[in-house]
Design a protein around this motif. Sequence first.
Motif, PDB file in Angstrom:
ATOM      1  N   ALA A   1       3.648  10.231  -1.093  1.00  0.00           N
ATOM      2  CA  ALA A   1       4.912  10.457  -1.804  1.00  0.00           C
ATOM      3  C   ALA A   1       5.915   9.343  -1.511  1.00  0.00           C
ATOM      4  N   PRO A   2       5.602   8.091  -1.888  1.00  0.00           N
ATOM      5  CA  PRO A   2       6.496   6.977  -1.570  1.00  0.00           C
ATOM      6  C   PRO A   2       7.798   6.982  -2.361  1.00  0.00           C
ATOM      7  N   LEU A   3       7.870   7.774  -3.423  1.00  0.00           N
ATOM      8  CA  LEU A   3       9.098   7.845  -4.209  1.00  0.00           C
ATOM      9  C   LEU A   3      10.045   8.928  -3.701  1.00  0.00           C
ATOM     10  N   THR A   4       9.717   9.541  -2.560  1.00  0.00           N
ATOM     11  CA  THR A   4      10.589  10.573  -2.002  1.00  0.00           C
ATOM     12  C   THR A   4      11.965   9.980  -1.723  1.00  0.00           C
TER      13      THR A   4
ATOM     14  N   THR B   1       0.828  -1.200   0.000  1.00  0.00           N
ATOM     15  CA  THR B   1       0.000   0.000   0.000  1.00  0.00           C
ATOM     16  C   THR B   1       0.865   1.253   0.000  1.00  0.00           C
ATOM     17  N   LEU B   2       0.218   2.348  -0.361  1.00  0.00           N
ATOM     18  CA  LEU B   2       0.897   3.643  -0.405  1.00  0.00           C
ATOM     19  C   LEU B   2       1.506   3.990   0.941  1.00  0.00           C
ATOM     20  N   VAL B   3       0.765   3.798   2.032  1.00  0.00           N
ATOM     21  CA  VAL B   3       1.285   4.157   3.346  1.00  0.00           C
ATOM     22  C   VAL B   3       2.442   3.240   3.739  1.00  0.00           C
ATOM     23  N   GLN B   4       2.389   1.960   3.358  1.00  0.00           N
ATOM     24  CA  GLN B   4       3.503   1.066   3.679  1.00  0.00           C
ATOM     25  C   GLN B   4       4.765   1.479   2.932  1.00  0.00           C
ATOM     26  N   ARG B   5       4.622   1.810   1.656  1.00  0.00           N
ATOM     27  CA  ARG B   5       5.804   2.204   0.884  1.00  0.00           C
ATOM     28  C   ARG B   5       6.396   3.508   1.419  1.00  0.00           C
ATOM     29  N   THR B   6       5.546   4.410   1.882  1.00  0.00           N
ATOM     30  CA  THR B   6       6.051   5.651   2.467  1.00  0.00           C
ATOM     31  C   THR B   6       6.789   5.358   3.772  1.00  0.00           C
ATOM     32  N   TRP B   7       6.232   4.480   4.586  1.00  0.00           N
ATOM     33  CA  TRP B   7       6.873   4.072   5.842  1.00  0.00           C
ATOM     34  C   TRP B   7       8.220   3.397   5.568  1.00  0.00           C
TER      35      TRP B   7
ATOM     36  N   VAL C   1      -1.477   6.343 -10.315  1.00  0.00           N
ATOM     37  CA  VAL C   1      -1.033   5.011  -9.905  1.00  0.00           C
ATOM     38  C   VAL C   1      -0.171   4.380 -10.996  1.00  0.00           C
ATOM     39  N   THR C   2      -0.641   4.427 -12.220  1.00  0.00           N
ATOM     40  CA  THR C   2       0.118   3.860 -13.332  1.00  0.00           C
ATOM     41  C   THR C   2       1.440   4.581 -13.508  1.00  0.00           C
ATOM     42  N   ARG C   3       1.429   5.905 -13.378  1.00  0.00           N
ATOM     43  CA  ARG C   3       2.654   6.682 -13.532  1.00  0.00           C
ATOM     44  C   ARG C   3       3.683   6.282 -12.477  1.00  0.00           C
ATOM     45  N   LEU C   4       3.251   6.137 -11.223  1.00  0.00           N
ATOM     46  CA  LEU C   4       4.175   5.757 -10.156  1.00  0.00           C
ATOM     47  C   LEU C   4       4.696   4.336 -10.355  1.00  0.00           C
TER      48      LEU C   4
ATOM     49  N   GLN D   1      13.455   9.480 -10.546  1.00  0.00           N
ATOM     50  CA  GLN D   1      12.161  10.063 -10.884  1.00  0.00           C
ATOM     51  C   GLN D   1      11.370  10.299  -9.610  1.00  0.00           C
ATOM     52  N   PHE D   2      10.573  11.348  -9.627  1.00  0.00           N
ATOM     53  CA  PHE D   2       9.798  11.691  -8.439  1.00  0.00           C
ATOM     54  C   PHE D   2       8.425  12.202  -8.838  1.00  0.00           C
TER      55      PHE D   2
END
Length: 263
Positions: free
Chosen positions: A106-109, A33-39, A250-253, A240-241
């Motif tokens: 912002a998981p790609l930070t 999930t988005l929150v897991q990837r950010t964590w 979603v597809t872009r990320l 990339q960010f």
Amino acid sequence: MSVLVVIPARYASERYPGKPLVPLRGASGRQATLVQRTWEAARGIDGVSRVVVATDDDRIREAAEGFGAEVVMTSSDCRNGTERCAEASDALGGGFEMVVNLQGDAPLTPRWFIPETIEGLRAAPDAGAATPVIRCDAETLNGLKMDRQAGRVGGTTAIFDRDHRALYFSKEVVPYTADAEKAAAVFHHVGLYAYRPEALTDYPRWDIGPLERTEGLEQLRFLENGRTMSCVEVETRGRQFWELNNPSDVTRLEEMMATMGME
């Protein structure tokens, strides 16, 4: 002195309900999930002593505890991530040198953005907060403009003075430029903040001003109350960010994660 990283995660987003729990597929096919990837992006960063997810929703709490995160339950009355960070810091007893708001979309930070933003705030004693910005290239500028032309809320841009004190932030592309060769004059704002505790404590007490209300940007409350926010220019170092602002992102990320080999 310690640095607390708070990942504010709200389920009831008007624009994208349930966004923190949206799954993203990495290069290896792993979904998280988005929150897991950010964590995961926040863990193990030099100078950070504690990482917590702050939420008012049991679905997010259960998911976050399921992948091992420390969770702080906050009020549903929090009007934005900064207020949620203030409440989480208070719930943990305070005592931190700085509190970092790593927004959950912002998981790609890149990892180095956090210590560079912290150091930027340390170097600006008159600032109550600091936030990173990226100098645009022609491709990024074109992406920002395409989002606006399509009526999508995309990235945010920042304007600051010669001493990097923020002057304004907007969901429009500012300053205006019709020429891609002038892309370097435009700075893409990264949804990451470092706060001094006293500024974070004061923030929820301030009224929401007309600029914050119009743009829907929480950082404008600092500027509308005469507080200094420092813009810290950071480099992507070829990475990339992008943030997840709309379902179409979603597809872009996922494409960016595949390109960078992110699992």
